[in-house]
Scaffold this motif. Structure first.
Motif, PDB file in Angstrom:
ATOM      1  N   ILE A 214       0.929  -1.184   0.073  1.00  0.00           N
ATOM      2  CA  ILE A 214       0.149  -0.029  -0.141  1.00  0.00           C
ATOM      3  C   ILE A 214       1.173   1.616   0.041  1.00  0.00           C
ATOM      4  N   THR A 215       1.929   1.217   0.892  1.00  0.00           N
ATOM      5  CA  THR A 215       3.264   1.931   0.519  1.00  0.00           C
ATOM      6  C   THR A 215       3.487   2.102  -0.572  1.00  0.00           C
ATOM      7  N   ARG A 216       4.383   1.124  -1.299  1.00  0.00           N
ATOM      8  CA  ARG A 216       4.608   1.196  -3.118  1.00  0.00           C
ATOM      9  C   ARG A 216       3.548   2.168  -4.040  1.00  0.00           C
ATOM     10  N   THR A 217       1.821   1.414  -3.778  1.00  0.00           N
ATOM     11  CA  THR A 217       1.436   2.366  -4.446  1.00  0.00           C
ATOM     12  C   THR A 217       1.220   3.252  -3.980  1.00  0.00           C
ATOM     13  N   LEU A 218       0.943   3.975  -2.919  1.00  0.00           N
ATOM     14  CA  LEU A 218       1.160   5.562  -2.758  1.00  0.00           C
ATOM     15  C   LEU A 218       2.560   6.595  -3.163  1.00  0.00           C
ATOM     16  N   ILE A 219       4.004   5.590  -2.906  1.00  0.00           N
ATOM     17  CA  ILE A 219       4.350   6.070  -3.449  1.00  0.00           C
ATOM     18  C   ILE A 219       5.109   6.399  -5.300  1.00  0.00           C
ATOM     19  N   LEU A 220       4.490   5.645  -5.394  1.00  0.00           N
ATOM     20  CA  LEU A 220       3.784   5.505  -7.555  1.00  0.00           C
ATOM     21  C   LEU A 220       3.758   6.450  -7.286  1.00  0.00           C
ATOM     22  N   ARG A 221       2.305   7.203  -7.000  1.00  0.00           N
ATOM     23  CA  ARG A 221       1.270   8.367  -6.983  1.00  0.00           C
ATOM     24  C   ARG A 221       2.091   9.110  -6.782  1.00  0.00           C
ATOM     25  N   LEU A 222       2.852   9.412  -5.326  1.00  0.00           N
ATOM     26  CA  LEU A 222       4.178  10.860  -4.984  1.00  0.00           C
ATOM     27  C   LEU A 222       4.690  11.580  -5.810  1.00  0.00           C
ATOM     28  N   ALA A 223       5.111   9.705  -6.761  1.00  0.00           N
ATOM     29  CA  ALA A 223       6.509  10.285  -7.186  1.00  0.00           C
ATOM     30  C   ALA A 223       6.273  10.760  -9.216  1.00  0.00           C
ATOM     31  N   LYS A 224       4.753  10.879  -9.211  1.00  0.00           N
ATOM     32  CA  LYS A 224       3.975  11.551 -10.082  1.00  0.00           C
ATOM     33  C   LYS A 224       3.724  12.581 -10.427  1.00  0.00           C
ATOM     34  N   LYS A 225       2.716  12.913  -8.876  1.00  0.00           N
ATOM     35  CA  LYS A 225       2.599  14.513  -8.402  1.00  0.00           C
ATOM     36  C   LYS A 225       3.676  15.131  -8.544  1.00  0.00           C
ATOM     37  N   LEU A 226       5.488  14.862  -7.949  1.00  0.00           N
ATOM     38  CA  LEU A 226       6.339  15.135  -8.163  1.00  0.00           C
ATOM     39  C   LEU A 226       6.862  15.661  -9.197  1.00  0.00           C
ATOM     40  N   GLY A 227       6.526  14.702 -10.293  1.00  0.00           N
ATOM     41  CA  GLY A 227       7.523  14.737 -12.066  1.00  0.00           C
ATOM     42  C   GLY A 227       8.386  14.472 -11.804  1.00  0.00           C
ATOM     43  N   ILE A 228       8.475  12.183 -11.338  1.00  0.00           N
ATOM     44  CA  ILE A 228       9.592  12.409 -10.801  1.00  0.00           C
ATOM     45  C   ILE A 228       8.836  10.575 -11.536  1.00  0.00           C
ATOM     46  N   GLU A 229       9.806  10.103 -13.333  1.00  0.00           N
ATOM     47  CA  GLU A 229      10.116   9.230 -13.525  1.00  0.00           C
ATOM     48  C   GLU A 229       9.590   7.711 -12.924  1.00  0.00           C
ATOM     49  N   VAL A 230       8.363   6.952 -12.771  1.00  0.00           N
ATOM     50  CA  VAL A 230       8.640   5.964 -12.491  1.00  0.00           C
ATOM     51  C   VAL A 230       8.271   4.535 -13.441  1.00  0.00           C
ATOM     52  N   THR A 231       9.437   3.444 -12.765  1.00  0.00           N
ATOM     53  CA  THR A 231       9.091   2.407 -13.838  1.00  0.00           C
ATOM     54  C   THR A 231       9.348   1.207 -13.124  1.00  0.00           C
ATOM     55  N   GLU A 232       8.379   0.002 -13.738  1.00  0.00           N
ATOM     56  CA  GLU A 232       7.670  -1.124 -12.689  1.00  0.00           C
ATOM     57  C   GLU A 232       9.010  -1.938 -13.804  1.00  0.00           C
ATOM     58  N   ARG A 233      10.411  -2.439 -13.304  1.00  0.00           N
ATOM     59  CA  ARG A 233      10.836  -3.189 -14.375  1.00  0.00           C
ATOM     60  C   ARG A 233      11.493  -4.712 -13.517  1.00  0.00           C
ATOM     61  N   ASP A 234      12.159  -5.217 -14.149  1.00  0.00           N
ATOM     62  CA  ASP A 234      12.973  -6.286 -13.118  1.00  0.00           C
ATOM     63  C   ASP A 234      14.227  -5.169 -12.993  1.00  0.00           C
ATOM     64  N   ILE A 235      14.827  -5.724 -12.118  1.00  0.00           N
ATOM     65  CA  ILE A 235      16.422  -4.502 -11.746  1.00  0.00           C
ATOM     66  C   ILE A 235      17.402  -6.140 -11.142  1.00  0.00           C
ATOM     67  N   THR A 236      18.314  -5.711 -11.856  1.00  0.00           N
ATOM     68  CA  THR A 236      19.311  -6.620 -11.219  1.00  0.00           C
ATOM     69  C   THR A 236      20.716  -6.582  -9.920  1.00  0.00           C
ATOM     70  N   PRO A 237      20.703  -7.142  -9.201  1.00  0.00           N
ATOM     71  CA  PRO A 237      21.897  -7.342  -8.186  1.00  0.00           C
ATOM     72  C   PRO A 237      22.694  -6.445  -8.764  1.00  0.00           C
ATOM     73  N   ASN A 238      22.793  -6.428 -10.247  1.00  0.00           N
ATOM     74  CA  ASN A 238      24.092  -5.030 -10.269  1.00  0.00           C
ATOM     75  C   ASN A 238      23.003  -3.608 -10.720  1.00  0.00           C
ATOM     76  N   GLU A 239      21.955  -3.673 -11.187  1.00  0.00           N
ATOM     77  CA  GLU A 239      21.968  -2.815 -10.705  1.00  0.00           C
ATOM     78  C   GLU A 239      21.813  -1.405  -9.299  1.00  0.00           C
ATOM     79  N   LEU A 240      20.798  -2.531  -8.508  1.00  0.00           N
ATOM     80  CA  LEU A 240      21.363  -2.383  -6.750  1.00  0.00           C
ATOM     81  C   LEU A 240      22.337  -1.680  -6.572  1.00  0.00           C
ATOM     82  N   PHE A 241      23.588  -2.117  -6.932  1.00  0.00           N
ATOM     83  CA  PHE A 241      25.192  -2.233  -6.028  1.00  0.00           C
ATOM     84  C   PHE A 241      25.015  -0.776  -6.968  1.00  0.00           C
TER      85      PHE A 241
END
Ligand code: PXG
Length: 296
Positions: A214-241
């Motif tokens: 529920i917090t995730r959904t809220l953050i997706l909404r708040l990011a849009k409001k702030l004009g921050i682009e969000v993408t839901e996609r697979d993330i590799t461990p290397n991309e996290l590091f």
């Protein structure tokens, strides 16, 4: 002596020390049940409707019939908070399969058990940790795949998360991160995860087996409001590091910046500018009565 908190069980209120259920309850015997962790801020139950909706959604695939309507259950949550005079609280709503025999067959359990526990607010990570970021470790414990007892349902089967947490504890990390079956980043043990790369937010898709937070959904909404682009996609461990920033989200964790992953600093090792903007916007939302249901 201070008055004991009251716990709701099946329509009745019991002092905390006397709030007990049967040892034949399949919630205990088999982890057969569903739950929600909810928060109240300043007299408002944050996202109560969303939590109640998700509870019924978790119950549906396992044929668990909740013996109250959504309106009745919401009222019971508010009633429990009122009885305990709580305005800022952590709320645990549990529905188990109920009392049966020693076999696992749920048909032997005629009626679900409903439990509502309310406590003064629980702080998952210390203020120092939220300010400086938490230390995490990617654990060998994979998130349950979607074709198993998936975390898409918020069931009472949390051993997958507990095992991850134990691994983090054993090496002195604050929290564990689980990969999905394919090796992509999935989520924390009780939190969803976001990373920031080049000013844009990325978060794993629900097909990774992460909870539809529920917090995730809220953050997706708040990011849009702030004009921050969000993408839901697979993330590799290397991309996290190699992310510029990363943070957890959840009812208990709220928005918790991640400082390091398996010893690798994330960005500068301090909460970054996107995380700070999201955190500030989240704090505003948590205080907004329009985001929840008033305790009255
Ligand atoms: N993923 C999982 C596996 C969770 O259990 C979240 C994500 C975040 O979802 P919400 O809807 O809260 O934004 C959760 C929820 C705890 C605790 O004490 C945490 C949760 C549930 C119960 C207890 O850390 N997390």
């Amino acid at each position: 002596m201070t008055k004991e908190l009251l716990v709701y069980i099946d329509g009745k209120f019991y002092p905390k020390s006397e709030a007990k259920i049967s040892v034949y309850d399949h919630g205990l015997l088999y982890g057969d049940g569903v739950f929600e962790g909810i928060r109240a801020y300043n007299g408002v139950v944050f996202k109560l409707k969303e939590h109640i909706d998700r509870l019924y959604k978790s119950a549906h695939p396992i044929f668990l019939k909740i013996p109250l309507t959504k309106a009745e259950l919401s009222k019971a949550v508010i009633e429990t908070l009122k009885k305990n005079n709580l305005k800022d609280a952590y709320i645990r709503l549990v529905v188990t399969r109920g009392v049966g025999d020693l076999g696992l067959d749920p048909r032997k359990c005629p009626k679900a058990t409903i439990i509502i526990i309310t406590e003064p607010l629980l702080q998952l990570h210390s203020t120092e940790k939220v300010e400086n970021g938490i230390n995490t470790v990617i654990t060998w414990v994979r998130r349950n795949p979607v074709d198993s007892a998936t975390h898409e349902m918020k069931s009472l089967n949390y051993l997958n998360s507990i095992l991850g947490k134990i691994e983090a504890n054993n090496i002195g990390a604050d929290e564990a991160i689980c990969l999905d079956k394919k090796g992509y980043v999935c989520e924390g043990v009780g939190e969803n995860l976001f990373i920031v790369r080049d000013g844009k937010l990325l978060t794993p898709p629900l097909s990774s087996g992460a909870l539809d937070g529920i917090t995730r959904t809220l953050i997706l909404r708040l990011a849009k409001k702030l004009g921050i682009e969000v993408t839901e996609r697979d993330i590799t461990p290397n991309e996290l590091f190699t992310a510029d920033e990363a943070f957890f989200t959840g009812t208990a964790a709220e928005v918790a910046p991640i400082r390091e992953v398996n010893g690798r600093l994330i960005g500068t090792g301090k909460p970054g500018s996107v995380t700070k903007r999201i955190l500030a916007e989240f704090e505003k939302a948590a205080k907004d009565p329009a985001e929840g249901s008033a305790i009255k």
